[in-house]
Design a protein around this motif. Structure first.
Motif: not given
Length: 194
Positions: A20-26, A30-40, A135-140
């Motif tokens: 979450a700390e690595g998520v930018t405001d921009a 953005g889209a996520t694997p959760c069909p109805q959810y944006a990152v926010r 969704a945010t292109g981070q390593e997991y």
């Protein structure tokens, strides 16, 4: 399922907080694997489920444990960057109390054994951590113990003929990494990209 008396959700909660700390405001729209959810919305859901499962561990019933997760579209408020790590830590801390695993509890308006609620919380942190990373292109790299617990829980759901928490299981090869197998069992496509 894994033995809940030996699993600490703290390491996985910390993994999610760092993502979450690595998520930018921009990236919030953005889209996520959760069909109805944006990152926010995903971040808002993580905050809400952390509070709900914290309160489920404490057996502190009320609006946080009685509200269905699909009742409203979750979102983040202006202070989410400080609030989310705090409630993730509180979630992990609440489940460290041995009394949390005793008897029954409630989460998402469903009464269930406390040990099952704990397994669901582990699964939510692991799979939604994957969602956020993808969704945010981070390593997991989820906490290995939490990943094993989530996979064991999802295997039990599948063995009972149930659908994964996020839809029908997605076929994944038996020799795929454990994370891919867990994600597939949950109803997610491990190859999803935004």
């Amino acid at each position: 399922m894994s033995d809940p008396t030996t699993l600490d959700l703290g390491p996985q909660a910390l993994v999610v907080a760092r993502l979450a700390e690595g998520v930018t405001d921009a990236q919030l729209g953005g889209a996520t694997p959760c069909p109805q959810y944006a990152v926010r919305h995903l971040l808002g859901h993580l905050a809400g489920l952390s509070v709900a499962f914290r309160d489920a561990a404490r057996k502190d019933f009320g609006p946080t444990t009685d509200t269905r997760p699909d009742a409203v579209l979750p979102d983040v408020g202006p202070g989410w960057r400080g609030e989310l790590p705090k409630v993730l830590e509180e979630l992990a801390d609440a489940w460290r109390d041995p009394a949390a695993l005793a008897g029954a509890t409630r989460a998402g308006s469903i009464d269930l054994p406390a040990e099952v609620a704990f397994a669901v919380a582990a699964d939510e942190l692991v799979v939604h951590g994957w969602d956020l990373a993808r969704a945010t292109g981070q390593e997991y790299a989820p906490d290995p113990a939490a990943l094993r617990a989530a996979h064991a829980f999802l295997l039990q759901v599948a063995a009972s003929g149930g659908e994964g928490p996020f839809g029908p299981p997605v076929p994944v090869p038996d020799d795929a990494p454990l994370l891919d197998r867990a994600v597939g069992l949950s109803g997610r496509d491990p190859h999803w990209t935004p």
